[in-house]
Design a protein around this motif. Structure first.
Motif, PDB file in Angstrom:
ATOM      1  N   ALA A 230       0.816  -1.217   0.000  1.00  0.00           N
ATOM      2  CA  ALA A 230       0.000   0.000   0.000  1.00  0.00           C
ATOM      3  C   ALA A 230       0.847   1.264   0.000  1.00  0.00           C
ATOM      4  O   ALA A 230       0.481   2.260  -0.627  1.00  0.00           O
ATOM      5  CB  ALA A 230      -0.946  -0.016   1.201  1.00  0.00           C
ATOM      6  N   GLU A 231       1.997   1.210   0.691  1.00  0.00           N
ATOM      7  CA  GLU A 231       2.803   2.416   0.852  1.00  0.00           C
ATOM      8  C   GLU A 231       3.907   2.566  -0.199  1.00  0.00           C
ATOM      9  O   GLU A 231       4.350   3.685  -0.460  1.00  0.00           O
ATOM     10  CB  GLU A 231       3.426   2.438   2.253  1.00  0.00           C
ATOM     11  N   VAL A 232       4.353   1.443  -0.774  1.00  0.00           N
ATOM     12  CA  VAL A 232       5.488   1.508  -1.707  1.00  0.00           C
ATOM     13  C   VAL A 232       5.109   1.031  -3.109  1.00  0.00           C
ATOM     14  O   VAL A 232       5.224   1.774  -4.086  1.00  0.00           O
ATOM     15  CB  VAL A 232       6.676   0.677  -1.176  1.00  0.00           C
ATOM     16  N   THR A 233       4.648  -0.228  -3.199  1.00  0.00           N
ATOM     17  CA  THR A 233       4.425  -0.833  -4.515  1.00  0.00           C
ATOM     18  C   THR A 233       3.282  -0.176  -5.276  1.00  0.00           C
ATOM     19  O   THR A 233       3.435   0.202  -6.450  1.00  0.00           O
ATOM     20  CB  THR A 233       4.152  -2.335  -4.372  1.00  0.00           C
ATOM     21  N   LYS A 234       2.135  -0.040  -4.647  1.00  0.00           N
ATOM     22  CA  LYS A 234       0.968   0.504  -5.342  1.00  0.00           C
ATOM     23  C   LYS A 234       1.200   1.927  -5.832  1.00  0.00           C
ATOM     24  O   LYS A 234       0.902   2.232  -7.001  1.00  0.00           O
ATOM     25  CB  LYS A 234      -0.260   0.438  -4.449  1.00  0.00           C
ATOM     26  N   PRO A 235       1.746   2.836  -4.993  1.00  0.00           N
ATOM     27  CA  PRO A 235       2.031   4.183  -5.505  1.00  0.00           C
ATOM     28  C   PRO A 235       3.001   4.175  -6.691  1.00  0.00           C
ATOM     29  O   PRO A 235       2.857   4.959  -7.626  1.00  0.00           O
ATOM     30  CB  PRO A 235       2.633   4.902  -4.290  1.00  0.00           C
ATOM     31  N   TYR A 236       3.979   3.256  -6.639  1.00  0.00           N
ATOM     32  CA  TYR A 236       4.929   3.165  -7.759  1.00  0.00           C
ATOM     33  C   TYR A 236       4.217   2.713  -9.029  1.00  0.00           C
ATOM     34  O   TYR A 236       4.432   3.289 -10.107  1.00  0.00           O
ATOM     35  CB  TYR A 236       6.045   2.173  -7.427  1.00  0.00           C
ATOM     36  N   VAL A 237       3.359   1.693  -8.913  1.00  0.00           N
ATOM     37  CA  VAL A 237       2.626   1.198 -10.074  1.00  0.00           C
ATOM     38  C   VAL A 237       1.750   2.294 -10.662  1.00  0.00           C
ATOM     39  O   VAL A 237       1.720   2.507 -11.884  1.00  0.00           O
ATOM     40  CB  VAL A 237       1.776  -0.031  -9.696  1.00  0.00           C
ATOM     41  N   GLU A 238       1.036   3.010  -9.804  1.00  0.00           N
ATOM     42  CA  GLU A 238       0.144   4.064 -10.277  1.00  0.00           C
ATOM     43  C   GLU A 238       0.924   5.226 -10.883  1.00  0.00           C
ATOM     44  O   GLU A 238       0.459   5.862 -11.832  1.00  0.00           O
ATOM     45  CB  GLU A 238      -0.719   4.564  -9.121  1.00  0.00           C
ATOM     46  N   ARG A 239       2.117   5.472 -10.385  1.00  0.00           N
ATOM     47  CA  ARG A 239       2.916   6.597 -10.861  1.00  0.00           C
ATOM     48  C   ARG A 239       3.731   6.256 -12.102  1.00  0.00           C
ATOM     49  O   ARG A 239       3.853   7.066 -13.029  1.00  0.00           O
ATOM     50  CB  ARG A 239       3.857   7.059  -9.745  1.00  0.00           C
ATOM     51  N   GLU A 240       4.291   5.050 -12.148  1.00  0.00           N
ATOM     52  CA  GLU A 240       5.262   4.711 -13.189  1.00  0.00           C
ATOM     53  C   GLU A 240       4.751   3.735 -14.241  1.00  0.00           C
ATOM     54  O   GLU A 240       5.171   3.790 -15.392  1.00  0.00           O
ATOM     55  CB  GLU A 240       6.525   4.126 -12.545  1.00  0.00           C
ATOM     56  N   GLU A 241       3.875   2.816 -13.855  1.00  0.00           N
ATOM     57  CA  GLU A 241       3.517   1.732 -14.756  1.00  0.00           C
ATOM     58  C   GLU A 241       2.291   2.021 -15.603  1.00  0.00           C
ATOM     59  O   GLU A 241       2.149   1.482 -16.700  1.00  0.00           O
ATOM     60  CB  GLU A 241       3.289   0.444 -13.953  1.00  0.00           C
ATOM     61  N   LEU A 242       1.363   2.830 -15.095  1.00  0.00           N
ATOM     62  CA  LEU A 242       0.158   3.110 -15.864  1.00  0.00           C
ATOM     63  C   LEU A 242       0.453   4.122 -16.959  1.00  0.00           C
ATOM     64  O   LEU A 242       1.476   4.788 -16.974  1.00  0.00           O
ATOM     65  CB  LEU A 242      -0.940   3.627 -14.935  1.00  0.00           C
ATOM     66  N   GLY A 243      -0.486   4.243 -17.885  1.00  0.00           N
ATOM     67  CA  GLY A 243      -0.300   5.205 -18.972  1.00  0.00           C
ATOM     68  C   GLY A 243       0.529   4.640 -20.107  1.00  0.00           C
ATOM     69  O   GLY A 243       0.326   3.522 -20.557  1.00  0.00           O
ATOM     70  N   LYS A 244       1.500   5.408 -20.572  1.00  0.00           N
ATOM     71  CA  LYS A 244       2.272   5.041 -21.754  1.00  0.00           C
ATOM     72  C   LYS A 244       3.036   3.736 -21.557  1.00  0.00           C
ATOM     73  O   LYS A 244       3.272   2.989 -22.499  1.00  0.00           O
ATOM     74  CB  LYS A 244       3.241   6.162 -22.102  1.00  0.00           C
ATOM     75  N   ARG A 245       3.429   3.450 -20.323  1.00  0.00           N
ATOM     76  CA  ARG A 245       4.213   2.241 -20.044  1.00  0.00           C
ATOM     77  C   ARG A 245       3.478   0.978 -20.470  1.00  0.00           C
ATOM     78  O   ARG A 245       4.088   0.016 -20.925  1.00  0.00           O
ATOM     79  CB  ARG A 245       4.543   2.196 -18.547  1.00  0.00           C
ATOM     80  N   ILE A 246       2.158   0.951 -20.317  1.00  0.00           N
ATOM     81  CA  ILE A 246       1.386  -0.225 -20.726  1.00  0.00           C
ATOM     82  C   ILE A 246       0.384   0.141 -21.814  1.00  0.00           C
ATOM     83  O   ILE A 246      -0.693  -0.438 -21.905  1.00  0.00           O
ATOM     84  CB  ILE A 246       0.665  -0.886 -19.525  1.00  0.00           C
ATOM     85  N   ALA A 247       0.758   1.107 -22.651  1.00  0.00           N
ATOM     86  CA  ALA A 247      -0.115   1.507 -23.749  1.00  0.00           C
ATOM     87  C   ALA A 247      -0.424   0.327 -24.664  1.00  0.00           C
ATOM     88  O   ALA A 247      -1.518   0.236 -25.229  1.00  0.00           O
ATOM     89  CB  ALA A 247       0.531   2.644 -24.548  1.00  0.00           C
TER      90      ALA A 247
END
Length: 222
Positions: free
Chosen positions: A139-156
């Motif tokens: 909740a404090e590390v992984t999820k914020p990273y996924v929402e910040r870095e992995e969504l959007g263009k990264r998985i377009a």
């Protein structure tokens, strides 16, 4: 007396126009690829990844070469066409270097351009560490990273498949149910020929499922 031709009760289905190919989907060879360094070499997987540039194009490019699986239906005849050069022998064992026909030397070639630092890092050989992830650290590390870095263009590329904009012809099965919908298609690791190396990818169409941590009992129908 001539019979009147039957008229079809339904109008003909419109023929879909072939999808427009991107510039990277029109490469005829890798002659314009200038390798800068090898990112990773994996002899056991028969795979090598390189980074460099493509002539006339800006940015980095990642090229991944992967040996395709042998075809069980043709291997019996293919091996008869090869030449052997003895490397060494000992007792009942003999080891040769084999020159086999081109059919046995086919490679899968993946080209990523423009390649970001994350693409390069993905294929760079590195040491791995095992981490025990707790719900709190997720909740404090992984999820914020996924929402910040992995969504959007990264998985377009995932959204392109879900929205039917890319790889439509490769889809094996599609279920558009709002809650349990998913898409099944061949993974890039599979040559789509050898059943023994069958490797498919299932993508849920819901966009609120970020990882296994997002699943609960209500998702069991998936």
């Amino acid at each position: 007396r001539l019979a009147r031709p039957l008229r079809h009760p339904f109008p003909p289905c419109p023929v879909a126009s072939p999808p427009l190919l991107s510039e990277m989907a029109q490469l005829a060879s890798l002659q314009g690829f200038q390798m800068e360094r090898i990112l990773g070499s994996y002899p056991s997987k028969k795979l090598i990844a390189m980074v460099g540039t493509l002539e006339g194009k800006e940015g980095k490019a990642v090229v991944v070469l992967d040996k395709k699986a042998f075809d069980p239906d043709t291997i019996a005849s293919d091996v008869k066409q090869g030449n052997l050069d003895l490397d060494f022998e000992n007792a009942e064992y003999a080891c040769y270097n084999a020159e086999l026909p081109p059919a046995l030397n086919r490679l899968s070639c993946s080209v990523i351009h423009p390649a970001t630092e994350k693409h390069i890092a993905k294929y760079t050989k590195e040491d791995f560490q095992m981490v025990a992830e707790s719900p709190k650290s997720y909740a404090e590390v992984t999820k914020p990273y996924v929402e910040r870095e992995e969504l959007g263009k990264r998985i377009a590329w995932v959204y392109n498949i879900i929205d039917g904009e890319k790889e439509v012809e490769r889809v094996l099965f599609r279920d558009d149910d709002a809650d349990t919908g998913f898409i099944l298609l061949p993974d890039m690791k599979w040559d789509q020929e050898s059943v023994s190396s069958l490797y498919c990818l299932a993508i849920v169409t819901r966009r609120d499922l970020l990882s296994l941590r997002s699943l609960s009992a209500q998702h069991l129908p998936l």
